[in-house]
Design a protein around this motif. Structure first.
Motif, short mmCIF file in Angstrom:
data_model
loop_
_atom_site.label_atom_id
_atom_site.label_comp_id
_atom_site.label_asym_id
_atom_site.label_seq_id
_atom_site.Cartn_x
_atom_site.Cartn_y
_atom_site.Cartn_z
N ALA A 310 0.78 -1.38 -0.09
CA ALA A 310 0.07 0.03 -0.08
C ALA A 310 0.87 1.29 -0.01
N ILE A 311 1.86 1.19 0.84
CA ILE A 311 2.83 2.38 0.68
C ILE A 311 3.62 2.59 -0.46
N ILE A 312 3.90 1.27 -1.14
CA ILE A 312 4.76 1.21 -2.45
C ILE A 312 3.72 1.84 -3.57
N ASN A 313 2.40 1.46 -3.50
CA ASN A 313 1.56 1.70 -4.45
C ASN A 313 1.42 3.23 -4.57
N LEU A 314 1.31 3.90 -3.27
CA LEU A 314 0.99 5.28 -3.14
C LEU A 314 2.31 6.20 -3.96
N HIS A 315 3.53 5.47 -3.60
CA HIS A 315 4.53 6.22 -4.19
C HIS A 315 4.90 5.93 -5.59
N LEU A 316 4.50 4.95 -6.24
CA LEU A 316 4.55 4.58 -7.54
C LEU A 316 3.35 5.50 -8.33
N ALA A 317 2.38 5.50 -7.65
CA ALA A 317 1.19 6.04 -8.44
C ALA A 317 1.38 7.70 -8.52
N THR A 318 2.11 8.28 -7.57
CA THR A 318 2.50 9.69 -7.63
C THR A 318 3.96 10.05 -7.91
N GLY A 319 4.58 9.08 -8.37
CA GLY A 319 5.88 9.32 -8.93
C GLY A 319 6.96 9.59 -7.96
N ARG A 320 6.71 9.29 -6.93
CA ARG A 320 7.71 9.69 -5.87
C ARG A 320 8.83 8.45 -5.32
N ILE A 321 9.51 8.17 -6.28
CA ILE A 321 10.45 7.12 -6.27
C ILE A 321 11.65 7.26 -7.12
N GLY A 322 13.01 7.12 -6.84
CA GLY A 322 14.03 7.06 -7.56
C GLY A 322 14.39 8.92 -7.77
N LYS A 323 13.81 9.56 -6.71
CA LYS A 323 14.23 10.88 -6.56
C LYS A 323 14.83 11.26 -5.43
N PRO A 324 15.75 12.39 -5.34
CA PRO A 324 16.29 12.85 -4.02
C PRO A 324 14.88 13.36 -3.36
N GLY A 325 14.92 12.67 -1.93
CA GLY A 325 14.02 13.23 -1.04
C GLY A 325 12.57 12.46 -1.31
N ALA A 326 12.61 11.28 -2.09
CA ALA A 326 11.25 10.78 -2.41
C ALA A 326 11.46 9.16 -2.66
N CYS A 327 10.78 8.53 -1.71
CA CYS A 327 10.82 7.19 -1.83
C CYS A 327 10.17 6.43 -0.70
N PRO A 328 9.75 5.17 -0.86
CA PRO A 328 9.46 4.35 0.36
C PRO A 328 10.48 3.38 0.97
N PHE A 329 10.80 3.89 2.18
CA PHE A 329 12.05 3.28 2.73
C PHE A 329 11.87 2.59 4.06
N SER A 330 11.86 1.24 3.82
CA SER A 330 11.93 0.30 5.02
C SER A 330 13.15 0.47 5.55
N ILE A 331 13.37 0.57 7.10
CA ILE A 331 14.29 0.54 7.83
C ILE A 331 14.54 -0.77 8.46
N THR A 332 15.37 -1.38 8.27
CA THR A 332 15.97 -2.75 8.95
C THR A 332 16.28 -2.77 10.41
N GLY A 333 15.94 -3.73 11.35
CA GLY A 333 16.02 -3.57 12.54
C GLY A 333 17.22 -4.18 13.17
N GLN A 334 18.04 -5.06 12.41
CA GLN A 334 19.16 -5.53 12.84
C GLN A 334 20.51 -5.21 11.75
N PRO A 335 21.56 -5.70 12.62
CA PRO A 335 22.79 -4.86 11.65
C PRO A 335 23.36 -5.59 10.47
N ASN A 336 22.63 -6.51 10.34
CA ASN A 336 23.07 -7.28 9.13
C ASN A 336 21.81 -8.10 8.66
N ALA A 337 20.52 -7.70 9.01
CA ALA A 337 19.27 -8.06 8.21
C ALA A 337 19.36 -8.09 6.75
N MET A 338 20.01 -6.82 6.21
CA MET A 338 20.36 -6.93 4.69
C MET A 338 21.19 -7.58 4.12
#
Length: 884
Positions: A310-338
């Motif tokens: 739902a968050i990503i849909n909103l950003h895609l539909a409004t073109g708020r992705i791939g631009k400075p200051g505009a993206c859906p950003f999930s933050i990881t909880g652990q030092p190496n979850a990524m």
């Protein structure tokens, strides 16, 4: 003249997913207080209070130093042979599906890569999952559904370049303090920046908010669909971006239009005012540079994947992705979850952002020359432990995590491990709840001893470098894993001699037959010598021929990793979570506190960190407290059909009515009955498998006791024989909060038995039922025990100083028995600023003396001047004093 050897090491913090750089200085064998690495782009020298106290966590108390089998110390060969022989036997009799490994986002990427290769390529089982299943699995699933890949599109600089920050499902002030400080600085530099915090409860993060939306628990997808419905109704969608770079918009918008019934209806669904929702909608429309910053409040849900989409849909539909200051950003909880996600640490991944499609399986099998490559996904965490209990899994290896505390229905997990034929635990601590159930214990190297890489939430790979020798016979996880691989007959596949070799193999796999078809590509880091690996600087992936210095953002070119190259809209029909009808009338939320981490195996070693919040607690709204007869500071029993816990009640209007909050950290090592995971149901997201950790039905009731107590001791006394206790170290001794219904005389007798050679100072006040007992040996305090029907004993700094001081004077003996500090001794009260040990009393006095801002308090007392984590609490104290 004696020469002092000074060595310096740049490494990475082992706590949250921010990935802060840490500068270590050793003077001969002593590690000096740590500092932030000013050159690291994640933190530029700043550290939170947990990072600032890392040097306090390096002692060997509780460390697992030697291998053991069935409780008996053995050498490494015996332990490894035992594990390998049992693995071989189980596979021969029951097949590889009877084997499972449960790992952790605390592992380094090299360790993760090694265990994934062993399990999925050579043992042939997909049953390798990780505690990241409890953390980021829904974010992974939603990214993959929308982008075709597990790609975090933005970077930390976006938080500073945005005009609107939506912080949802995240108490960033406590869980990711350095990013919160970057947000705070950005708002100070840009007064036009608006911050919306979406959270059912008022947290420290709301200190930054221009608008706090205290939505109904679990209604996040309703909010983001409402935002999309509003933007559609206002003709404010980015139709060019939709037409050129996305697919599925017609179906999505038809669904959204059927849901959008206007602001009043949406506000009712969310249980917020129409005025506040209107403000949110209008700010979103007016500020195209928007970052939606989200974490566990979104992910830890039975519909977490849909919420992410739902968050990503909103950003895609409004073109708020791939631009400075505009993206859906999930933050990881652990030092190496990524890093774990990169190498295939989850049961539904293969390796290097490849899955189980035929082409991916063929590619990985050829690269590894794997004889038993797994055919498909294995069991996710909840199902994995269910299978252990059912007897379908006969062998489980748990690495660097404590599922008896963190998993839902944690007592059922205990029963599962007790029923398992063999439980192997690799850990650096030997006293965790899980380690105590192990048949085989393997001592692992810890932070400061390990050597490898981690990836933070913005895809930045950093080095963790060792600066201490491993104590006892502790070994790196990749080494332990490779030794098992060799014993199973795969010597050439696991012949690494250094983590640089593991990293090189991993980097080569990411680039193997890639040619831009996969987001994860580290081919530019392949072929490094060990010397270059040791000097490696932080870099954001991908690192390849096209991006030799790394890539800051994805999707600025409008190209995604789906077969069509276009992002996919995912239809989301929101649904509220539902608790079991017999579990209770209140909804329990869980999360972190400021100064602790996970199950406290590291942070509870630091006296500064342990003193901010000394006990597990319950946040409850005043109306609910009155309804259930709960008083401030009273013990409360929180319970449902699965179990119960005892916690200290804190009555606060920051909590919505009908809802309570309990922190996640306390274990059987640190409290008599604080494992909140025992209450949580196994309900999980059907796509990601992530459990519903934020929505549990519970009941509460007062737990009445005859007395409250405080115990201070020079030695760790372990579990205390009373109804309630909570343990934490202080700077001078070991501290316990106590309460019970036992006869006070029984507690006094137990205390005396714990110090059989002591001389005793004792004062009794039968009228007040007040008992004071002091143990003295060689004229030094060994233990202090105070019992009282209701006294909380917050004034204790003077007592702690008596443990630091030398021999007792006659006057000090009198003060001890009087229960009051000596003349001239000031007590700080409850710790607020852990960095500089500043308590609530001097802060309140400074406010009364004229300090009206956090900056003025910082200038006078230093509180808030280091990591800034306590600033929201300083501001709250200013508000309270102003109100008084």
């Amino acid at each position: 003249m004696t020469t002092v050897a000074i060595t310096q090491t740049r490494t990475t913090c082992p706590y949250c997913g921010v990935g802060c750089g840490v500068a270590i200085t050793r003077q001969d064998t002593d590690v000096l207080p740590v500092a932030g690495d000013k050159h690291h782009p994640s933190n530029f020298g700043r550290l939170c209070v947990k990072g600032s106290n890392l040097h306090d966590t390096l002692d060997l108390d509780g460390r697992l130093l030697y291998p053991s089998v069935n409780g008996e110390r053995v050498d490494w060969d015996t332990a490894l042979d035992t594990v390998a022989n049992q693995l071989r036997s189980v596979i021969a009799e029951h097949g590889p599906g009877a084997v499972a490994i449960y790992a952790a986002g605390q592992m380094l990427t090299e360790d993760y890569y090694a265990v994934n290769k062993l399990m999925k390529g050579f043992i042939g089982s997909g049953n390798l999952d990780t505690n990241s299943r409890l953390c980021m699995a829904s974010a992974v699933a939603s990214y993959k559904r929308a982008f075709g890949s597990d790609t975090v599109p933005g970077c930390y600089e976006d938080l500073e370049q945005a005009d609107l920050l939506i912080i949802t499902g995240s108490n960033a002030a406590w869980a990711h303090p350095i990013l919160f400080q970057r947000m705070t600085a950005a708002k100070k530099a840009n007064p036009d920046l608006k911050v919306i915090v979406v959270d059912p409860r008022r947290t420290a993060t709301c200190d930054l908010a221009d608008l706090h939306l205290a939505i109904r628990p679990g209604s996040d997808a309703f909010l983001f669909n409402a935002l999309l419905g509003y933007m559609d109704a206002q003709n404010a969608l980015d139709t060019d971006f939709i037409n050129q770079h996305t697919e599925g918009s017609d179906e999505l918008l038809a669904n959204i239009r059927s849901q959008w019934q206007g602001i009043e209806a949406a506000a009712a669904q969310l249980d917020v005012s129409a005025e506040d929702l209107t403000t949110c909608l209008e700010w979103f429309k007016a500020r195209p540079r928007t970052v939606t910053f989200y974490s566990q409040g979104i992910n830890q849900s039975s519909s977490g994947t849909d919420k992410g989409n739902a968050i990503i849909n909103l950003h895609l539909a409004t073109g708020r992705i791939g631009k400075p200051g505009a993206c859906p950003f999930s933050i990881t909880g652990q030092p190496n979850a990524m890093g774990g996600r990169e190498v295939g640490g989850l049961a539904n991944q293969l390796a290097a952002h490849m899955d189980f499609a035929d082409a991916d399986r063929d590619r990985v099998q050829r690269f590894w020359n794997a004889p038993n490559l797994v055919q498909g996904p294995g069991l996710k965490a909840v199902d994995l432990f269910n299978a252990i209990k059912a007897g379908d899994i006969k062998f489980v290896w748990i690495i660097s995590t404590n599922p008896l505390v963190s998993m839902p229905d944690a007592d059922d997990v205990r029963a599962a491990l007790q029923a398992c034929d063999m439980v192997v635990v690799s850990d650096n601590m030997g006293n965790t709840d899980t380690a105590l159930l192990a048949d085989v214990l393997l001592p692992a190297a810890g932070w400061g001893e390990k050597n490898g890489t981690v990836t933070n939430s913005e895809r930045r790979i950093s080095r963790q470098r060792g600066f201490l020798p491993s104590p006892g016979e502790a070994r790196a996880d990749w080494w332990i894993i490779s030794q098992i691989g060799r014993r199973l007959g795969y010597e050439s596949a696991f012949d690494w001699q250094h983590p640089a070799e593991v990293f090189d193999e991993y980097a080569r796999l990411t680039g193997f037959e890639n040619n831009g078809s996969r987001d994860l590509d580290l081919s530019g880091l392949a072929g490094m010598s060990q010397e270059k690996y040791d000097r490696m600087l932080p870099v954001q992936w991908p690192v390849n021929a096209q991006y030799p210095q790394g890539r800051q953002r994805f999707f600025e070119d409008g190209r995604f990793f789906t077969p069509s190259g276009k992002a996919r809209f995912i239809n989301v029909t929101p649904a509220l979570p539902v608790s079991r009808s017999n579990d209770g009338p209140l909804i329990m939320n869980t999360g972190r506190v400021r100064d602790h981490w996970h199950t406290m195996t590291r942070t509870a070693k630091s006296s500064k960190l342990a003193q901010h919040i000394r006990e597990p607690y319950l946040d409850i709204h005043p109306q609910d407290a009155e309804r259930f007869g709960i008083q401030e500071g009273q013990l409360a029993r929180v319970f449902n059909s699965r179990g119960d816990i005892l916690v200290r009640a804190h009555i606060t209007s920051d909590q919505r009515t009908g809802e309570v909050f309990v922190p996640m950290h306390w274990t059987d090592r640190y409290a008599s009955k604080g494992r909140m995971g025992a209450l949580i149901d196994k309900t999980n997201d059907p796509i990601s498998g992530q459990p519903e950790l934020k929505f549990t039905g519970v009941s509460v009731e007062p737990f009445k006791t005859r007395w409250r107590g405080m115990l201070l001791s020079r030695v760790d006394l372990g579990a205390i024989p009373c109804d309630y206790w909570a343990y934490g170290p202080t700077e001078t001794c070991h501290g316990y909060e106590l309460a019970g219904n036992q006869e006070p005389e029984a507690m006094l007798a137990w205390a005396k038995s714990a110090f059989p050679n002591a001389r005793w100072l004792q004062m009794r006040d039968p009228m007040e039922s007040h008992e004071r007992l002091v143990a003295v040996e060689n004229n030094l305090i060994q233990m202090v025990l105070f019992l009282h029907p209701h006294e909380a004993f917050e004034t204790r700094q003077w007592l702690l100083e008596r443990f630091r001081a030398g021999e007792l004077t006659p006057a000090e003996r009198r003060f001890l028995l009087a229960g009051n500090p000596a003349d001239g001794v000031e007590d700080q009260g409850k710790t607020v600023c852990s960095c500089f040990s500043v308590g609530e009393k001097p802060i309140r006095e400074a406010i009364k003396g004229g300090c009206k801002t956090a900056e003025e308090l910082s200038a006078k007392l230093r509180c808030g001047s280091n990591c800034g984590s306590c600033i929201p609490e300083l501001k709250n104290l200013i508000r309270l004093e102003s109100a008084n």
